[in-house]
Scaffold this motif. Sequence first.
Motif, PDB file in Angstrom:
ATOM      1  N   CYS A 431       0.848  -1.192   0.000  1.00 39.28           N
ATOM      2  CA  CYS A 431       0.000   0.000   0.000  1.00 39.28           C
ATOM      3  C   CYS A 431       0.885   1.243   0.000  1.00 39.28           C
ATOM      4  O   CYS A 431       1.711   1.442   0.906  1.00 39.28           O
ATOM      5  CB  CYS A 431      -0.908  -0.015   1.229  1.00 39.28           C
ATOM      6  SG  CYS A 431      -1.935   1.446   1.422  1.00 39.28           S
ATOM      7  N   SER A 432       0.738   2.086  -1.015  1.00 36.91           N
ATOM      8  CA  SER A 432       1.587   3.287  -1.144  1.00 36.91           C
ATOM      9  C   SER A 432       1.391   4.237   0.030  1.00 36.91           C
ATOM     10  O   SER A 432       2.315   4.948   0.428  1.00 36.91           O
ATOM     11  CB  SER A 432       1.293   4.004  -2.460  1.00 36.91           C
ATOM     12  OG  SER A 432      -0.066   4.401  -2.523  1.00 36.91           O
ATOM     13  N   ARG A 433       0.172   4.254   0.591  1.00 37.67           N
ATOM     14  CA  ARG A 433      -0.104   5.105   1.750  1.00 37.67           C
ATOM     15  C   ARG A 433       0.815   4.740   2.907  1.00 37.67           C
ATOM     16  O   ARG A 433       1.420   5.604   3.543  1.00 37.67           O
ATOM     17  CB  ARG A 433      -1.562   4.933   2.166  1.00 37.67           C
ATOM     18  CG  ARG A 433      -1.905   5.521   3.532  1.00 37.67           C
ATOM     19  CD  ARG A 433      -3.216   4.934   4.055  1.00 37.67           C
ATOM     20  NE  ARG A 433      -3.554   5.507   5.354  1.00 37.67           N
ATOM     21  CZ  ARG A 433      -3.110   5.052   6.514  1.00 37.67           C
ATOM     22  NH1 ARG A 433      -2.282   4.013   6.543  1.00 37.67           N
ATOM     23  NH2 ARG A 433      -3.483   5.627   7.640  1.00 37.67           N
ATOM     24  N   ASN A 434       0.917   3.442   3.186  1.00 35.54           N
ATOM     25  CA  ASN A 434       1.748   2.985   4.297  1.00 35.54           C
ATOM     26  C   ASN A 434       3.223   3.257   4.044  1.00 35.54           C
ATOM     27  O   ASN A 434       3.965   3.614   4.963  1.00 35.54           O
ATOM     28  CB  ASN A 434       1.521   1.488   4.529  1.00 35.54           C
ATOM     29  CG  ASN A 434       0.110   1.189   5.015  1.00 35.54           C
ATOM     30  OD1 ASN A 434      -0.594   2.074   5.484  1.00 35.54           O
ATOM     31  ND2 ASN A 434      -0.314  -0.058   4.885  1.00 35.54           N
ATOM     32  N   LEU A 435       3.677   3.065   2.817  1.00 39.53           N
ATOM     33  CA  LEU A 435       5.076   3.330   2.484  1.00 39.53           C
ATOM     34  C   LEU A 435       5.412   4.811   2.659  1.00 39.53           C
ATOM     35  O   LEU A 435       6.509   5.158   3.100  1.00 39.53           O
ATOM     36  CB  LEU A 435       5.374   2.878   1.048  1.00 39.53           C
ATOM     37  CG  LEU A 435       5.285   1.366   0.791  1.00 39.53           C
ATOM     38  CD1 LEU A 435       5.556   1.070  -0.681  1.00 39.53           C
ATOM     39  CD2 LEU A 435       6.269   0.608   1.679  1.00 39.53           C
ATOM     40  N   PHE A 436       4.476   5.678   2.300  1.00 37.04           N
ATOM     41  CA  PHE A 436       4.688   7.117   2.463  1.00 37.04           C
ATOM     42  C   PHE A 436       4.859   7.473   3.936  1.00 37.04           C
ATOM     43  O   PHE A 436       5.799   8.186   4.314  1.00 37.04           O
ATOM     44  CB  PHE A 436       3.496   7.881   1.872  1.00 37.04           C
ATOM     45  CG  PHE A 436       3.553   9.364   2.116  1.00 37.04           C
ATOM     46  CD1 PHE A 436       4.281  10.195   1.283  1.00 37.04           C
ATOM     47  CD2 PHE A 436       2.877   9.939   3.201  1.00 37.04           C
ATOM     48  CE1 PHE A 436       4.335  11.564   1.511  1.00 37.04           C
ATOM     49  CE2 PHE A 436       2.934  11.297   3.436  1.00 37.04           C
ATOM     50  CZ  PHE A 436       3.663  12.118   2.584  1.00 37.04           C
ATOM     51  N   ILE A 437       3.950   6.962   4.786  1.00 37.33           N
ATOM     52  CA  ILE A 437       4.022   7.248   6.223  1.00 37.33           C
ATOM     53  C   ILE A 437       5.304   6.686   6.821  1.00 37.33           C
ATOM     54  O   ILE A 437       5.990   7.364   7.595  1.00 37.33           O
ATOM     55  CB  ILE A 437       2.784   6.660   6.936  1.00 37.33           C
ATOM     56  CG1 ILE A 437       1.509   7.345   6.446  1.00 37.33           C
ATOM     57  CG2 ILE A 437       2.914   6.806   8.449  1.00 37.33           C
ATOM     58  CD1 ILE A 437       0.232   6.715   6.964  1.00 37.33           C
ATOM     59  N   LEU A 438       5.629   5.461   6.453  1.00 34.36           N
ATOM     60  CA  LEU A 438       6.822   4.812   6.994  1.00 34.36           C
ATOM     61  C   LEU A 438       8.093   5.563   6.601  1.00 34.36           C
ATOM     62  O   LEU A 438       8.946   5.848   7.446  1.00 34.36           O
ATOM     63  CB  LEU A 438       6.895   3.363   6.493  1.00 34.36           C
ATOM     64  CG  LEU A 438       8.128   2.560   6.909  1.00 34.36           C
ATOM     65  CD1 LEU A 438       8.159   2.376   8.417  1.00 34.36           C
ATOM     66  CD2 LEU A 438       8.140   1.202   6.206  1.00 34.36           C
ATOM     67  N   GLY A 439       8.210   5.896   5.324  1.00 30.77           N
ATOM     68  CA  GLY A 439       9.414   6.572   4.850  1.00 30.77           C
ATOM     69  C   GLY A 439       9.602   7.945   5.482  1.00 30.77           C
ATOM     70  O   GLY A 439      10.703   8.286   5.942  1.00 30.77           O
ATOM     71  N   LEU A 440       8.527   8.734   5.529  1.00 28.50           N
ATOM     72  CA  LEU A 440       8.625  10.090   6.063  1.00 28.50           C
ATOM     73  C   LEU A 440       8.889  10.076   7.566  1.00 28.50           C
ATOM     74  O   LEU A 440       9.721  10.847   8.071  1.00 28.50           O
ATOM     75  CB  LEU A 440       7.339  10.865   5.765  1.00 28.50           C
ATOM     76  CG  LEU A 440       7.315  12.338   6.190  1.00 28.50           C
ATOM     77  CD1 LEU A 440       8.445  13.106   5.511  1.00 28.50           C
ATOM     78  CD2 LEU A 440       5.968  12.975   5.871  1.00 28.50           C
TER      79      LEU A 440
END
Length: 561
Positions: A431-440
């Motif tokens: 899920c791109s949403r989760n990757l965004f939160i995790l990375g940031l």
Amino acid sequence: MSKKKINDKNRSSELTYGIDDVPPWYLCLFMALQHYLTMIGAIVSIPFILTPALCMAEDDPSRSHIISTMIFVTGLVTFIQTTIGCRLPLVQGGTISFLVPTLAILNLPQWQCPAQEVLNQMTPENRTELWQIRMRELSGAIAVSALFQVIIGFGGIVGYLLKFITPLTIVPTVSLVGLSLFENAAEAASQHWGIAAGTIILLTMCSQILVNVSVPCVIYRKGQGLHITWFELFKLFPVLLTIITMWIICVILTVTNVLPADHPARADNKLRIISDSPWFRVPYPGQWGVPTVTLAGVLGMLAGVLACTVESISYYPTTARMCGAPPPPVHAINRGIGIEGLGTMLAGLWGSGNGTNTFGENVGTIGVTKVGSRRVIQWACVLMILQGIISKFGAVFIIIPEPIIGGIFCVMFGMICAFGLSTLQYVNLNCSRNLFILGLSMFFPLVLSKWLLKHPNAIQTGNALVDSVLTVLLSTTILVGGVLGCLLDNIIPGNAKDRGLEAWSKEMELTSKTADKETDEVCHTDEYVWNTFDFPFGMNLMRKWRWTRYVPFLPTYKRSS
């Protein structure tokens, strides 16, 4: 009034001793020693980072006093936790999580160490006062910030907070503890990369490759005489074996003068610490002076308290399964976090320079040894308290050559980071949403803290107190990462399954449906229904008082559905 015990029907048959079992005293002593040796490696690593930041001299005997204080408080708090706290066989001791905010506080301009030339010209009395002022600042910050855990634990707020503490909150909070300290590991290991690399390789061999290899051991038993038994040496003592082996290598390199004089890897650099330390010294509250309290210090140290709270809660259901106990009920979780807060307050007031948290290493020991007895941990508490009083034992750990500690750091901090990342198993990483939160939430705190480290006076609001508070808060990676992850995960739209909430809620189920059902069945009788999370005393009296049903940390608490 009769007494009926609720047994866990799902108790693992592989357990040698369950949570309520009482092994013979001689076995308790041996198994307690295992837990003691498991936690001692993590405990002694903390002063190697803390004391230089306090501006303490390398050969100051007070370094060993700090270690002794940490171990003494660990024994005291662990006994309270296992007796009237959550009552799980958990060891509560010093934690790396408090080092991140500690270093952020000590990096403020008013707390930075003077130049080495200035330190060399100071009298011993002035040098002592220099580090004790900083220790008093840390002590006050730790003690006051721990009130947060006391309030949310004894106030029954933990269950409510779990709605917002999601896997994407836990990952950056815990992982950044290890990632933020990589420079400390590099500094210690770089003193001699050969010894540090040897430490890493040997620890890997003992803990991962040789873990299932048993070694023959000759023992004597009455009536049987001498015979050979097979002992899982590498599985039980990988860290201890590594330190002893590499220490012997350092001794050989020292005796043969392969290492030059005053080299950090020499085994004879700090021998004076042992001779200067007294045999017996009882730690006491305020031993470095009356703790001081500042807003910047308290708010900064709150980051460590939050990280420890999240980490400890995640250990409770895991430990319960390992030791054959039912899932811990809400009152046990509330009480456990509240006692942990009290333990952190004691650690601050005693002047350990650190707080308390659940030791994951000892949770792992239960899984490895299949011994989950509460009594074993209580015996370990006795060993810790005695070791905390005998100062020369604490001094021995201080003289471990620094490159060995650096190698241990590389593995230990990496494991802490990996433990945080392991929570991603509940989250959909496609899920791109989760990757965004995790990375940031993991990358930005590192960027911000590094920038503030190079520009400590960058924040200028016109108020010195506000400047200090903001600098500490924004420099504490675990706070920035945890808040960012929590905020983004709760405001960015996403379904519960992708966010990992469904799987996480099953993992963090804090009630035992079996126990609750059996309790309800006998609720209308005079029979006392006992389970492992009840107090070891006073339960009959407590059941007579109706008001105890509304106190969220008492065993008689009835949570409204």
